[in-house]
Scaffold this motif. Structure first.
Motif, PDB file in Angstrom:
ATOM      1  N   LYS A  20       0.756  -1.185   0.063  1.00 18.72           N
ATOM      2  CA  LYS A  20      -0.006  -0.038  -0.050  1.00 18.72           C
ATOM      3  C   LYS A  20       0.595   1.634   0.141  1.00 18.72           C
ATOM      4  CE  LYS A  20      -4.473  -1.684   2.312  1.00 18.72           C
ATOM      5  NZ  LYS A  20      -5.165  -1.726   3.299  1.00 18.72           N
ATOM      6  N   ASN A  21       2.119   1.701   0.562  1.00 19.04           N
ATOM      7  CA  ASN A  21       2.914   2.662   0.641  1.00 19.04           C
ATOM      8  C   ASN A  21       3.532   2.329  -0.518  1.00 19.04           C
ATOM      9  OD1 ASN A  21       2.001   3.133   3.059  1.00 19.04           O
ATOM     10  ND2 ASN A  21       3.874   1.763   4.407  1.00 19.04           N
ATOM     11  N   GLY A  22       3.531   1.635  -1.786  1.00 21.03           N
ATOM     12  CA  GLY A  22       4.085   1.796  -2.772  1.00 21.03           C
ATOM     13  C   GLY A  22       5.316   1.004  -3.634  1.00 21.03           C
ATOM     14  N   ALA A  23       5.164  -0.007  -2.582  1.00 16.69           N
ATOM     15  CA  ALA A  23       6.289  -0.955  -3.194  1.00 16.69           C
ATOM     16  C   ALA A  23       6.067  -1.947  -4.764  1.00 16.69           C
ATOM     17  CB  ALA A  23       6.313  -2.693  -2.242  1.00 16.69           C
ATOM     18  N   VAL A  24       7.124  -1.813  -5.450  1.00 22.00           N
ATOM     19  CA  VAL A  24       7.345  -2.258  -6.744  1.00 22.00           C
ATOM     20  C   VAL A  24       7.031  -3.905  -6.701  1.00 22.00           C
ATOM     21  CG1 VAL A  24       8.167  -3.015  -8.357  1.00 22.00           C
ATOM     22  CG2 VAL A  24       8.795  -0.607  -7.633  1.00 22.00           C
ATOM     23  N   ILE A  25       6.161  -5.043  -6.813  1.00 21.65           N
ATOM     24  CA  ILE A  25       6.351  -6.465  -7.244  1.00 21.65           C
ATOM     25  C   ILE A  25       6.842  -6.214  -8.397  1.00 21.65           C
ATOM     26  CG2 ILE A  25       5.043  -8.115  -8.030  1.00 21.65           C
ATOM     27  CD1 ILE A  25       1.897  -6.400  -6.843  1.00 21.65           C
ATOM     28  N   LEU A  26       8.544  -7.388  -8.396  1.00 19.97           N
ATOM     29  CA  LEU A  26       9.279  -8.037  -9.145  1.00 19.97           C
ATOM     30  C   LEU A  26       8.750  -8.872  -9.545  1.00 19.97           C
ATOM     31  CD1 LEU A  26      11.525  -6.801 -10.694  1.00 19.97           C
ATOM     32  CD2 LEU A  26      12.955  -7.708  -8.660  1.00 19.97           C
ATOM     33  N   ASP A  27       8.303 -10.060 -10.573  1.00 18.98           N
ATOM     34  CA  ASP A  27       8.445 -11.297 -10.638  1.00 18.98           C
ATOM     35  C   ASP A  27       9.609 -11.708 -11.677  1.00 18.98           C
ATOM     36  OD1 ASP A  27       7.321 -13.752 -12.291  1.00 18.98           O
ATOM     37  OD2 ASP A  27       5.281 -12.846 -12.282  1.00 18.98           O
ATOM     38  N   VAL A  28      10.251 -12.690 -10.974  1.00 18.61           N
ATOM     39  CA  VAL A  28      11.569 -13.681 -11.742  1.00 18.61           C
ATOM     40  C   VAL A  28      11.333 -14.383 -12.074  1.00 18.61           C
ATOM     41  CG1 VAL A  28      12.939 -11.849  -9.925  1.00 18.61           C
ATOM     42  CG2 VAL A  28      11.968 -14.419  -8.861  1.00 18.61           C
ATOM     43  N   ARG A  29      10.120 -15.074 -12.774  1.00 17.80           N
ATOM     44  CA  ARG A  29       9.560 -16.043 -13.386  1.00 17.80           C
ATOM     45  C   ARG A  29      10.658 -15.621 -15.081  1.00 17.80           C
ATOM     46  NH1 ARG A  29       4.735 -17.003 -13.450  1.00 17.80           N
ATOM     47  NH2 ARG A  29       4.228 -15.086 -13.695  1.00 17.80           N
ATOM     48  N   THR A  30      10.580 -16.872 -15.578  1.00 14.95           N
ATOM     49  CA  THR A  30      10.847 -16.629 -17.301  1.00 14.95           C
ATOM     50  C   THR A  30       9.875 -16.103 -18.051  1.00 14.95           C
ATOM     51  OG1 THR A  30      10.091 -18.676 -17.583  1.00 14.95           O
ATOM     52  CG2 THR A  30      12.081 -18.702 -17.073  1.00 14.95           C
ATOM     53  N   LYS A  31      10.539 -16.010 -18.989  1.00 15.96           N
ATOM     54  CA  LYS A  31       9.375 -14.862 -19.293  1.00 15.96           C
ATOM     55  C   LYS A  31       8.172 -15.448 -20.434  1.00 15.96           C
ATOM     56  CE  LYS A  31       9.267 -12.456 -24.185  1.00 15.96           C
ATOM     57  NZ  LYS A  31       7.745 -12.416 -24.179  1.00 15.96           N
ATOM     58  N   ASN A  32       8.345 -17.748 -20.464  1.00 18.84           N
ATOM     59  CA  ASN A  32       7.354 -17.636 -21.216  1.00 18.84           C
ATOM     60  C   ASN A  32       6.366 -17.502 -19.359  1.00 18.84           C
ATOM     61  OD1 ASN A  32       7.827 -18.659 -23.544  1.00 18.84           O
ATOM     62  ND2 ASN A  32       8.998 -19.831 -22.786  1.00 18.84           N
ATOM     63  N   GLU A  33       6.655 -18.278 -18.489  1.00 18.81           N
ATOM     64  CA  GLU A  33       5.994 -18.344 -17.023  1.00 18.81           C
ATOM     65  C   GLU A  33       5.150 -16.893 -17.239  1.00 18.81           C
ATOM     66  OE1 GLU A  33       7.795 -20.482 -14.042  1.00 18.81           O
ATOM     67  OE2 GLU A  33       9.048 -19.598 -14.880  1.00 18.81           O
ATOM     68  N   TYR A  34       5.561 -15.859 -17.542  1.00 19.42           N
ATOM     69  CA  TYR A  34       5.755 -14.763 -16.432  1.00 19.42           C
ATOM     70  C   TYR A  34       4.127 -14.020 -17.818  1.00 19.42           C
ATOM     71  CZ  TYR A  34       4.597  -9.874 -16.119  1.00 19.42           C
ATOM     72  OH  TYR A  34       4.898  -8.426 -15.522  1.00 19.42           O
TER      73      TYR A  34
END
Length: 104
Positions: A20-34
């Motif tokens: 809620k305070n503005g954190a970034v969600i970073l997805d570290v999976r492969t391109k295909n998974e993403y």
């Protein structure tokens, strides 16, 4: 003594408040998974190139919550980010995180 207990058993981090305070969600999976499904507005940086993106991620100047399929890669990513001086948290599985916090 408290820090020893936290090291042994972990501590509850309020990821909802951090988000809620503005954190970034970073997805570290492969391109295909993403590409097969991800959290809307999450950033995608596969774990295998995260070291090359550390300066760009630092420039965000925001806490980062890492996610992946099961939580293993996001734990590694969190450690890499923290070692680079970035405030980072392991959000675990992207789908569990998404459902728990009611995000699209």
């Amino acid at each position: 003594m408290i820090s020893l207990i936290k090291q042994l058993f972990g501590s509850k981090t309020d990821l909802e408040m951090i988000l809620k305070n503005g954190a970034v969600i970073l997805d570290v999976r492969t391109k295909n998974e993403y590409d097969a499904g991800h959290i809307q507005h999450s950033r995608h940086v596969p774990l295998d190139i995260i070291r090359q993106q550390l300066n760009q991620l630092k420039k965000l100047n925001k806490p980062i919550i890492t996610v992946c399929r099961s939580g293993s890669r996001s734990a590694i990513a969190k450690s890499l980010l923290q070692n680079a001086g970035i405030e980072a948290y392991n959000g675990g599985s992207w789908i569990t995180f998404k459902n728990k916090y009611g995000i699209k």
